[in-house]
Design a protein around this motif. Structure first.
Motif, PDB file in Angstrom:
ATOM      1  N   PRO A   1      24.546 -15.279 -37.677  1.00 35.63           N
ATOM      2  CA  PRO A   1      24.009 -14.933 -38.931  1.00 35.63           C
ATOM      3  C   PRO A   1      24.509 -13.788 -39.281  1.00 35.63           C
ATOM      4  N   ASP A   2      24.982 -13.338 -40.399  1.00 32.71           N
ATOM      5  CA  ASP A   2      24.841 -11.817 -40.869  1.00 32.71           C
ATOM      6  C   ASP A   2      26.156 -11.197 -40.193  1.00 32.71           C
ATOM      7  N   GLY A   3      27.180 -11.852 -40.101  1.00 34.22           N
ATOM      8  CA  GLY A   3      28.455 -11.308 -39.171  1.00 34.22           C
ATOM      9  C   GLY A   3      28.247 -11.027 -37.937  1.00 34.22           C
ATOM     10  N   ARG A   4      27.277 -11.686 -37.229  1.00 36.50           N
ATOM     11  CA  ARG A   4      27.106 -11.270 -35.802  1.00 36.50           C
ATOM     12  C   ARG A   4      27.547 -12.579 -34.906  1.00 36.50           C
ATOM     13  N   TRP A   5      27.701 -12.229 -33.593  1.00 34.90           N
ATOM     14  CA  TRP A   5      27.911 -13.225 -32.925  1.00 34.90           C
ATOM     15  C   TRP A   5      27.299 -13.612 -31.546  1.00 34.90           C
ATOM     16  N   TYR A   6      27.029 -14.868 -31.249  1.00 34.30           N
ATOM     17  CA  TYR A   6      26.578 -15.328 -30.176  1.00 34.30           C
ATOM     18  C   TYR A   6      27.686 -15.248 -28.897  1.00 34.30           C
ATOM     19  N   TRP A   7      27.309 -14.867 -27.698  1.00 43.93           N
ATOM     20  CA  TRP A   7      28.216 -14.104 -26.871  1.00 43.93           C
ATOM     21  C   TRP A   7      27.714 -14.783 -25.360  1.00 43.93           C
ATOM     22  N   LEU A   8      28.770 -15.394 -24.811  1.00 40.96           N
ATOM     23  CA  LEU A   8      28.234 -15.774 -23.360  1.00 40.96           C
ATOM     24  C   LEU A   8      29.489 -15.281 -22.543  1.00 40.96           C
ATOM     25  N   GLY A   9      29.321 -14.531 -21.468  1.00 40.34           N
ATOM     26  CA  GLY A   9      30.600 -14.385 -20.611  1.00 40.34           C
ATOM     27  C   GLY A   9      30.280 -14.537 -19.104  1.00 40.34           C
ATOM     28  N   ARG A  10      31.425 -14.740 -18.386  1.00 44.54           N
ATOM     29  CA  ARG A  10      31.046 -14.764 -16.962  1.00 44.54           C
ATOM     30  C   ARG A  10      32.264 -14.145 -16.059  1.00 44.54           C
ATOM     31  N   GLN A  11      32.307 -13.540 -15.110  1.00 46.44           N
ATOM     32  CA  GLN A  11      33.259 -13.293 -14.454  1.00 46.44           C
ATOM     33  C   GLN A  11      33.394 -13.812 -13.194  1.00 46.44           C
ATOM     34  N   PHE A  12      34.556 -14.305 -12.540  1.00 48.83           N
ATOM     35  CA  PHE A  12      34.758 -15.003 -11.443  1.00 48.83           C
ATOM     36  C   PHE A  12      35.639 -13.767 -10.401  1.00 48.83           C
ATOM     37  N   PHE A  13      35.740 -14.304  -9.249  1.00 47.81           N
ATOM     38  CA  PHE A  13      36.465 -13.497  -8.353  1.00 47.81           C
ATOM     39  C   PHE A  13      37.305 -14.524  -7.473  1.00 47.81           C
ATOM     40  N   VAL A  14      38.537 -14.389  -7.232  1.00 51.01           N
ATOM     41  CA  VAL A  14      39.103 -15.086  -6.071  1.00 51.01           C
ATOM     42  C   VAL A  14      39.736 -14.192  -5.017  1.00 51.01           C
ATOM     43  N   LYS A  15      39.391 -14.483  -3.717  1.00 48.94           N
ATOM     44  CA  LYS A  15      39.746 -13.558  -2.565  1.00 48.94           C
ATOM     45  C   LYS A  15      41.320 -13.304  -2.662  1.00 48.94           C
TER      46      LYS A  15
END
Length: 270
Positions: free
Chosen positions: A256-270
């Motif tokens: 709503p109102d120009g806002r954003w739902y946000w889900l982030g994940r970081q992954f790591f590869v050895k």
């Protein structure tokens, strides 16, 4: 903020926590005077070796003591700022215990907040961080704190030389948490057997509207295919293996109102 989320208390809309990784001199001479003048609290996560070595680009222990005495929260950031997800358990244990000893000797305190160097972790490492008594631990992946994410790999929006403009700041301040359950894979450490990882999540209440507009982006290949399995289960299909090091997936949904739902994940590869 962490304590109120843990207790189930509501926080005001657009509540912001300010954190700074590493004890650079600019924290003391540039950031702190501005935050102090604006009456804004913040946390600084400190790796101890640069201070012990007296490196010129870092604060001294005396300067850190001034910050701590003024109410700045001091967080744990290991001894040497190593890539913990690629290190052995014994090495990580020494990094945690060694830094605790230095904080206790120099500052007479034992930090309860932890930030993974480079934002890199694994399921086993996060479990160890919880076991040794931290209240919360932070990564470097974008997103909004929410109780559904647990407390030992919490997201933070980066504000740096590449992503530090006011538009980015407004985006982060206005972002909304995407409440999820059954977030997979449980381990952000990627192996040859699960590269690329099959990221998935189930949206929980209060369920955002317009779920057909969710979009996910992988740092390694751009927009990723998103499959909707049922009403509220989504899985992200990345086609190319992640390269060595850090990769991220961000999922967003217009709110709503120009806002954003946000889900982030970081992954790591050895």
């Amino acid at each position: 903020i962490v304590a109120r989320i843990a207790s189930g208390e509501m926080l005001p809309d657009r509540t912001v926590g300010i954190t700074i990784d590493d004890a650079y001199r600019s924290v003391f001479f540039v950031a702190w005077p501005r935050f102090r003048a604006a009456d804004l609290p913040f946390t600084v996560f400190i790796s101890t070796t640069p201070l012990d070595q007296g490196l010129s680009n870092y604060m001294s222990w005396d300067q850190v003591r001034v910050l701590a005495a003024s109410g700045v929260t001091i967080g744990h950031h290991t001894v040497t700022h190593l890539h913990m997800a690629a290190a052995t358990f014994d090495r990580n244990r020494l990094e945690i215990e060694g830094a605790f000893q230095r904080y206790e000797k120099e500052l007479n305190l034992r930090p309860t907040l932890f930030a993974y160097p480079y934002g890199e972790t694994s399921k086993a490492l996060s479990e160890f961080i919880e076991l040794v008594g931290f209240k919360a631990a932070f990564g470097q992946h974008s997103g909004v704190l929410h109780k559904s994410l647990g407390f030992f790999y919490l997201p933070r929006f980066a504000m740096n030389e590449a992503f530090g403009g006011m538009d980015r700041f407004r985006l982060a301040v206005n972002a909304l948490a995407m409440p999820v359950a059954d977030l997979t894979p449980a381990d952000p450490l990627v192996t040859d057997k699960n590269n690329p990882p099959a990221m998935g999540f189930t949206l929980t209440d209060p369920k955002p509207k317009g779920l057909d507009r969710i979009a996910c982006f992988a740092s390694s290949e751009g927009r990723a295919h998103l499959e909707n399995l049922g009403d509220v289960r989504f899985e992200v299909r990345v086609t190319k293996p992640f390269p060595k090091g850090r990769s991220r997936i961000n999922c967003t949904l217009p709110g709503p109102d120009g806002r954003w739902y946000w889900l982030g994940r970081q992954f790591f590869v050895k």
